[in-house]
Design a protein around this motif. Sequence first.
Motif, PDB file in Angstrom:
ATOM      1  N   THR A  54     -34.646  20.442   3.573  1.00 58.56           N
ATOM      2  CA  THR A  54     -35.040  19.047   3.805  1.00 58.56           C
ATOM      3  C   THR A  54     -33.797  18.227   4.137  1.00 58.56           C
ATOM      4  O   THR A  54     -33.788  17.414   5.063  1.00 58.56           O
ATOM      5  CB  THR A  54     -35.714  18.447   2.547  1.00 58.56           C
ATOM      6  OG1 THR A  54     -34.912  18.769   1.411  1.00 58.56           O
ATOM      7  CG2 THR A  54     -37.100  18.992   2.358  1.00 58.56           C
ATOM      8  N   LEU A  55     -32.721  18.497   3.390  1.00 55.44           N
ATOM      9  CA  LEU A  55     -31.485  17.736   3.618  1.00 55.44           C
ATOM     10  C   LEU A  55     -30.797  18.204   4.895  1.00 55.44           C
ATOM     11  O   LEU A  55     -30.221  17.409   5.632  1.00 55.44           O
ATOM     12  CB  LEU A  55     -30.556  17.867   2.402  1.00 55.44           C
ATOM     13  CG  LEU A  55     -31.152  17.338   1.090  1.00 55.44           C
ATOM     14  CD1 LEU A  55     -30.151  17.457  -0.058  1.00 55.44           C
ATOM     15  CD2 LEU A  55     -31.567  15.875   1.228  1.00 55.44           C
ATOM     16  N   GLY A  61     -38.226  13.138   2.833  1.00 50.43           N
ATOM     17  CA  GLY A  61     -39.289  12.523   2.054  1.00 50.43           C
ATOM     18  C   GLY A  61     -38.768  11.344   1.282  1.00 50.43           C
ATOM     19  O   GLY A  61     -38.383  11.489   0.126  1.00 50.43           O
ATOM     20  N   LYS A  77     -34.362  15.549  -9.432  1.00 50.36           N
ATOM     21  CA  LYS A  77     -33.749  16.829  -9.061  1.00 50.36           C
ATOM     22  C   LYS A  77     -32.788  17.283 -10.155  1.00 50.36           C
ATOM     23  O   LYS A  77     -32.755  18.450 -10.535  1.00 50.36           O
ATOM     24  CB  LYS A  77     -33.005  16.650  -7.726  1.00 50.36           C
ATOM     25  CG  LYS A  77     -32.554  17.930  -7.082  1.00 50.36           C
ATOM     26  CD  LYS A  77     -31.815  17.651  -5.777  1.00 50.36           C
ATOM     27  CE  LYS A  77     -32.735  17.724  -4.578  1.00 50.36           C
ATOM     28  NZ  LYS A  77     -32.018  17.583  -3.290  1.00 50.36           N
ATOM     29  N   TRP A 107     -41.956  22.694  -3.504  1.00 54.63           N
ATOM     30  CA  TRP A 107     -40.832  21.855  -3.079  1.00 54.63           C
ATOM     31  C   TRP A 107     -39.557  22.708  -3.074  1.00 54.63           C
ATOM     32  O   TRP A 107     -39.304  23.460  -4.015  1.00 54.63           O
ATOM     33  CB  TRP A 107     -40.673  20.645  -4.004  1.00 54.63           C
ATOM     34  CG  TRP A 107     -39.521  19.772  -3.583  1.00 54.63           C
ATOM     35  CD1 TRP A 107     -39.299  19.269  -2.332  1.00 54.63           C
ATOM     36  CD2 TRP A 107     -38.429  19.344  -4.382  1.00 54.63           C
ATOM     37  NE1 TRP A 107     -38.134  18.545  -2.318  1.00 54.63           N
ATOM     38  CE2 TRP A 107     -37.589  18.567  -3.560  1.00 54.63           C
ATOM     39  CE3 TRP A 107     -38.078  19.528  -5.721  1.00 54.63           C
ATOM     40  CZ2 TRP A 107     -36.407  17.982  -4.025  1.00 54.63           C
ATOM     41  CZ3 TRP A 107     -36.925  18.946  -6.191  1.00 54.63           C
ATOM     42  CH2 TRP A 107     -36.099  18.181  -5.344  1.00 54.63           C
ATOM     43  N   ASN A 124     -45.528  17.909  -3.082  1.00 53.04           N
ATOM     44  CA  ASN A 124     -44.638  17.957  -1.935  1.00 53.04           C
ATOM     45  C   ASN A 124     -44.484  19.450  -1.657  1.00 53.04           C
ATOM     46  O   ASN A 124     -44.020  20.166  -2.551  1.00 53.04           O
ATOM     47  CB  ASN A 124     -43.274  17.326  -2.297  1.00 53.04           C
ATOM     48  CG  ASN A 124     -42.274  17.417  -1.161  1.00 53.04           C
ATOM     49  OD1 ASN A 124     -42.592  17.880  -0.088  1.00 53.04           O
ATOM     50  ND2 ASN A 124     -41.051  16.965  -1.426  1.00 53.04           N
ATOM     51  N   ARG A 145     -43.770  20.728   7.799  1.00 50.33           N
ATOM     52  CA  ARG A 145     -43.984  19.501   7.029  1.00 50.33           C
ATOM     53  C   ARG A 145     -43.569  18.282   7.830  1.00 50.33           C
ATOM     54  O   ARG A 145     -42.502  18.259   8.432  1.00 50.33           O
ATOM     55  CB  ARG A 145     -43.178  19.520   5.729  1.00 50.33           C
ATOM     56  CG  ARG A 145     -43.553  18.356   4.816  1.00 50.33           C
ATOM     57  CD  ARG A 145     -42.640  18.227   3.620  1.00 50.33           C
ATOM     58  NE  ARG A 145     -41.401  17.560   3.957  1.00 50.33           N
ATOM     59  CZ  ARG A 145     -40.473  17.190   3.072  1.00 50.33           C
ATOM     60  NH1 ARG A 145     -40.651  17.482   1.785  1.00 50.33           N
ATOM     61  NH2 ARG A 145     -39.364  16.587   3.444  1.00 50.33           N
TER      62      ARG A 145
HETATM   63  N1  GLU Z   1     -37.222  15.397  -1.922  1.00 49.39           N
HETATM   64  C1  GLU Z   1     -37.194  14.761  -0.645  1.00 49.39           C
HETATM   65  C2  GLU Z   1     -37.802  15.705   0.400  1.00 49.39           C
HETATM   66  O1  GLU Z   1     -38.472  16.609   0.015  1.00 49.39           O
HETATM   67  C3  GLU Z   1     -35.792  14.382  -0.336  1.00 49.39           C
HETATM   68  C4  GLU Z   1     -34.863  15.493   0.051  1.00 49.39           C
HETATM   69  C5  GLU Z   1     -34.466  16.339  -1.109  1.00 49.39           C
HETATM   70  O2  GLU Z   1     -34.081  15.793  -2.145  1.00 49.39           O
HETATM   71  O3  GLU Z   1     -34.521  17.550  -0.935  1.00 49.39           O
HETATM   72  O4  GLU Z   1     -37.639  15.513   1.565  1.00 49.39           O
END
Ligand code: GLU
Length: 387
Positions: free
Chosen positions: A6-7, A29, A91, A115, A165, A362
């Motif tokens: 995601t990052l 997200g 997290k 997630w 998520n 996603r």
């Molecule tokens: N949790 C959010 C996402 O799933 C932000 C990114 C992350 O912390 O991984 O996009």
Amino acid sequence: MAVSQTLAMTQKSRELAACGMDIISLSIGEPDFDTPDYIKAAAKKAIDDNFSQYPPVPGYADLREAISVKFLKENGLCYSPAQIIISAGAKHSLVNIILSLVNPGDEVIIPAPYWVSYYDQVILAGGVPVVVSAALDNDFKITAQQLEAAINDKTKLVIFNSPSNPTGMVYSREEMAGLATVIEKHQNLFVISDEIYEHIIFEGEHVSMASFTGIYDRVITVNGVSKGYAMTGWRIGYIGAPLWLADACNKLQGQLTSGVCSIAQRAALAAISGFGCEQAQMREAFRRRRDLICSLLENIEHIKLRKPQGAFYVFPDISYFLGKSDGHVHIENSNDLAMYLLEKARVATVGGNAFGAPGCIRLSYATDEKLITEAIKRISEALAKLE
Ligand code: GLU
Ligand code: PMP
């Protein structure tokens, strides 16, 4: 451990945007709203009031007290302030629990789609992730039978997340009761219940796993202010846990990070004990965007979609497009498709591989309606070129 996808996708889309490319980001997200003013005012006051020294490792007493009241009022859960630990985002709360609980070789059941960070945090602790895949036809939810079949003598933990998520699905009370019955039978099994999207539900109700009394002593409830109060950057998460486990997280946090940023904690106190109408407004905006993105996606041939009831993600099945090509790029897997959409449609998404669901991608719809409409138009055009 793998890099958080995601990052990684978000970083890539920021880099392309910085080079002048017109990228629409549906990758990360996070709410696109500003943090409500009454919360910002509390942070400014905290600076002026000189909240500038090390805060207590588990969090300020009044914030833990406010969270204890919130748990009782909103979730029907009885956690004393001593059972509550504040960390640098949910997290961080999750990794504290996983490192405290999971020993090398312990198995951890992770329902998929999951997630991203659950899997790698378990690896970090030396645990063995056991992925239990939920079917699209069952709205991406695992059944009590699937859970039962995955449990053995080595199973230590299950990581549960509703609203989910990446799927946006919400488990009903009956579905959760079925899972709770299985958990109750296995006395050495713990559950993390990640409830970070509890305030973003459009249909149905949010049910806390710890409210099933037979398993309360073995459930750790995780939550935070990132999503519900548009405070992702403030980094405040928290847990309600059995006292011995809260103590373990406190000890771990005391050696790793100490207490969380004092100013952010004062802001979180205002958020959790405040009465703004912003939350309802944000929820309504997310509902409109959900309806919009689903109606647009439903018009794209070969995409299979389940309408989410919560959070701000849609998770379409794009497996039809795997193995296809536009004449130049060959799409092997969902990560290739996400990359193709980034390069050809200039829309950032996240491939389902990162969530343990390689047939899906996603899309985060926490952005404005014009951008959503344009993004889906571009995606539709790019997909039409694949054969
Ligand atoms: N949790 C959010 C996402 O799933 C932000 C990114 C992350 O912390 O991984 O996009
Ligand atoms: N759990 C889930 C399901 C999430 O989607 C996220 C991030 N979006 C987190 C935990 C972590 O949130 P944060 O660290 O911002 O509190």
